[in-house]
Design a protein around this motif. Structure first.
Motif, PDB file in Angstrom:
ATOM      1  N   HIS A 132       6.675  -6.565 -21.372  1.00  9.71           N
ATOM      2  CA  HIS A 132       6.956  -6.019 -19.490  1.00  9.71           C
ATOM      3  C   HIS A 132       8.163  -6.187 -19.284  1.00  9.71           C
ATOM      4  CE1 HIS A 132       6.662  -5.552 -15.216  1.00  9.71           C
ATOM      5  NE2 HIS A 132       6.149  -4.492 -15.079  1.00  9.71           N
ATOM      6  N   ARG A 133       9.120  -5.214 -18.963  1.00  6.07           N
ATOM      7  CA  ARG A 133      10.552  -5.655 -17.918  1.00  6.07           C
ATOM      8  C   ARG A 133      11.542  -5.753 -19.315  1.00  6.07           C
ATOM      9  NH1 ARG A 133      10.217  -5.371 -13.039  1.00  6.07           N
ATOM     10  NH2 ARG A 133      12.553  -5.109 -12.714  1.00  6.07           N
ATOM     11  N   GLY A 134      10.726  -5.083 -21.039  1.00  3.77           N
ATOM     12  CA  GLY A 134      11.448  -5.946 -22.012  1.00  3.77           C
ATOM     13  C   GLY A 134      11.374  -7.092 -22.593  1.00  3.77           C
ATOM     14  N   LEU A 135      10.809  -8.044 -22.271  1.00  2.46           N
ATOM     15  CA  LEU A 135      10.175  -9.060 -22.182  1.00  2.46           C
ATOM     16  C   LEU A 135       8.716  -9.495 -23.283  1.00  2.46           C
ATOM     17  CD1 LEU A 135      11.860 -11.296 -19.213  1.00  2.46           C
ATOM     18  CD2 LEU A 135      12.878 -11.109 -21.413  1.00  2.46           C
ATOM     19  N   PRO A 161      13.455 -12.788  -8.244  1.00  4.71           N
ATOM     20  CA  PRO A 161      13.294 -11.215  -8.910  1.00  4.71           C
ATOM     21  C   PRO A 161      12.554 -11.884  -9.885  1.00  4.71           C
ATOM     22  CG  PRO A 161      14.653 -11.515  -7.530  1.00  4.71           C
ATOM     23  CD  PRO A 161      14.085 -13.149  -7.817  1.00  4.71           C
ATOM     24  N   LEU A 162      11.311 -10.016 -10.865  1.00  2.00           N
ATOM     25  CA  LEU A 162      10.949 -10.639 -11.613  1.00  2.00           C
ATOM     26  C   LEU A 162      12.017 -10.122 -12.791  1.00  2.00           C
ATOM     27  CD1 LEU A 162       8.196  -8.438 -11.287  1.00  2.00           C
ATOM     28  CD2 LEU A 162       8.217 -10.521 -11.333  1.00  2.00           C
ATOM     29  N   ASP A 163      13.381  -9.772 -12.493  1.00  3.89           N
ATOM     30  CA  ASP A 163      14.431  -9.197 -13.617  1.00  3.89           C
ATOM     31  C   ASP A 163      14.797 -10.758 -14.407  1.00  3.89           C
ATOM     32  OD1 ASP A 163      14.995  -6.754 -14.105  1.00  3.89           O
ATOM     33  OD2 ASP A 163      15.732  -6.626 -12.196  1.00  3.89           O
ATOM     34  N   ASP A 164      14.647 -11.874 -13.120  1.00  2.00           N
ATOM     35  CA  ASP A 164      15.419 -13.394 -13.543  1.00  2.00           C
ATOM     36  C   ASP A 164      14.712 -14.406 -14.721  1.00  2.00           C
ATOM     37  OD1 ASP A 164      16.684 -12.692 -10.884  1.00  2.00           O
ATOM     38  OD2 ASP A 164      15.610 -14.215 -10.302  1.00  2.00           O
ATOM     39  N   PHE A 165      13.482 -13.846 -15.043  1.00  2.72           N
ATOM     40  CA  PHE A 165      12.935 -14.156 -16.913  1.00  2.72           C
ATOM     41  C   PHE A 165      13.703 -13.648 -17.340  1.00  2.72           C
ATOM     42  CE2 PHE A 165       9.501 -13.784 -13.261  1.00  2.72           C
ATOM     43  CZ  PHE A 165       8.594 -14.948 -14.014  1.00  2.72           C
ATOM     44  N   ALA A 166      14.226 -15.502 -18.272  1.00  2.00           N
ATOM     45  CA  ALA A 166      14.728 -14.929 -19.478  1.00  2.00           C
ATOM     46  C   ALA A 166      14.255 -15.290 -20.999  1.00  2.00           C
ATOM     47  CB  ALA A 166      15.442 -16.549 -19.834  1.00  2.00           C
ATOM     48  N   ALA A 167      14.367 -13.796 -22.077  1.00  2.00           N
ATOM     49  CA  ALA A 167      13.532 -13.732 -23.237  1.00  2.00           C
ATOM     50  C   ALA A 167      13.429 -15.082 -23.707  1.00  2.00           C
ATOM     51  CB  ALA A 167      14.378 -12.687 -23.999  1.00  2.00           C
ATOM     52  N   GLY A 168      12.351 -15.001 -23.941  1.00  2.25           N
ATOM     53  CA  GLY A 168      11.768 -15.464 -25.125  1.00  2.25           C
ATOM     54  C   GLY A 168      11.332 -15.577 -26.828  1.00  2.25           C
TER      55      GLY A 168
END
Length: 387
Positions: free
Chosen positions: A157-160, A358-365
């Protein structure tokens, strides 16, 4: 003339010094309380349509039949991609990126083992059937873990990517020991098993670098179980009364002989009671699953900043399941796409995502490739691992 205040002597040197220099100290500015975090709610929406999905479903069915089941993994991926792609949160849809070839290898292995067990049981080769059954029982918790890892790693979701970091040991506690105790203890232990399994699923779920958490307790699972049992007993009595009336009435007519008409009435009553019991069990199990899903979603948390809220009603979901089954039966399966879209839309339209960031604040794992064997087992053997 007004009296002047008499100065009070200091109690010690420290107080006296502070008194002489207090006027020289900077006056701290008043601090304002931190502003409360703003909660933003993102409704989940589903945009799938029965007509669109029917075309995908009928092609999948035809190709699976023509290829003798070889196309099944591709059919599975296409179906998941359609439902994921039409599920939206904050103007972003989900993605499903499983590799059909990886699924095919798992399907072949699980299918061969299941076919071997079926044939061995049919021809009474129990020296083969029993070890295969024991192998399934022993590997069941591991297969559940592998399925959860595979599904999470292929969901974006959102590329993550999502991820699942549950250990094998915890899987054997939640899906091994808990299931054994649930089978032995019945209603006294089964709700605890449900609680352990949902906590295992959520506490090890990841989205990027954010970790999931289940804030629920075990008591509501017992309430759900007691409610299902109570409803089952009440409806069971209603169903059993006509059957008992037929049997007692026939016995009263002639205790020494039973004619064909009486025997047919008794047999018919028993068959009706048996079918009613199966239907009642199915309805109650659908209620249990729906109620647990709603409770879990209302107590799910991600990264300490995201929570979900469910507004769908369990009994309404049961009604949708029953009417869907009737529609599929009367249309000889052609209503399957309509039933799937109808149920999915009701569930997803009743889910909301609440976040204080914001949901954009999640960092990719980082999530590497996962084995598809567990996913294949859950599909072919109909293992229920999701909530």
């Amino acid at each position: 003339m007004t009296d002047l205040p008499v100065p009070r002597p200091a109690d010690d040197h420290t107080e006296s010094t502070y008194g002489r220099h207090a006027a020289l100290l900077p006056v701290p500015e008043p601090t304002s309380a931190p502003a409360p975090a703003t909660v933003t709610e993102y409704p989940v929406s589903f945009t799938g349509q029965p007509g669109e999905y029917f075309r995908i479903w009928i092609v999948n069915l035809a190709l699976t039949v023509v290829t003798l089941g070889i196309y099944l993994p591709w059919a599975r991926v296409r179906t998941q991609q359609y439902f994921y792609g039409h599920t939206w949160v904050d103007r972003q849809n989900f993605e499903y990126r499983a590799n059909p070839l990886a699924l095919l290898r798992g399907y072949v292995l699980v299918g061969v083992l299941f076919l071997g067990y079926t044939l061995a049981s049919q021809f009474e080769y129990y020296w083969i059937a029993v070890p295969l059954l024991l192998l399934y029982v022993v590997l069941y918790p591991w297969m559940v873990r592998q399925s959860l890892r595979f599904r999470a790693a292929n969901t974006l979701h959102r590329g993550l990517r999502f991820g699942f970091q549950g250990t094998t040991r915890d899987a054997y506690v939640a899906y091994g020991a808990a299931n054994i105790l649930g089978a032995i203890g019945g209603i006294f232990a089964l709700p605890w098993a449900w609680f352990m399994q949902r906590r295992y699923q959520l506490d090890h779920l990841e989205y990027g670098t954010a970790r999931g958490h289940f804030r629920g307790d075990v008591a509501p699972f017992y309430i759900i179980a007691v409610t299902a049992v109570g409803v089952g007993i009440g409806l069971g009595i209603v169903v059993a009364l006509p059957v008992m009336a037929v049997v007692v009435g026939r016995s009263a007519l002639d205790a020494g002989s039973i004619d064909d008409l009486g025997s047919a009435a008794v047999i018919t009553g028993v068959i009706v009671a048996y079918v009613a019991f199966i239907l009642l069990y199915t309805v109650l199990w659908q209620y249990v699953r729906a109620a647990i899903m709603g409770y879990v979603l209302n107590h799910a948390e991600l990264g300490g900043v995201v929570r979900t809220r469910a507004t769908f009603r369990p009994w309404r979901l049961v009604w949708i399941g029953v009417t869907n089954a009737l529609a599929v039966a009367f249309t000889l399966g052609l209503a399957t796409p309509w039933a799937a879209i109808r149920r999915t839309r009701y569930i997803l339209d009743g889910i909301h995502v609440r976040a204080i960031a914001p949901l954009d604040d999640f960092a990719a794992g980082v999530s590497g490739p996962q084995s598809a064997l567990g996913e294949a087992a859950t599909e072919l053997l109909d293992i229920q691992v999701g909530f």
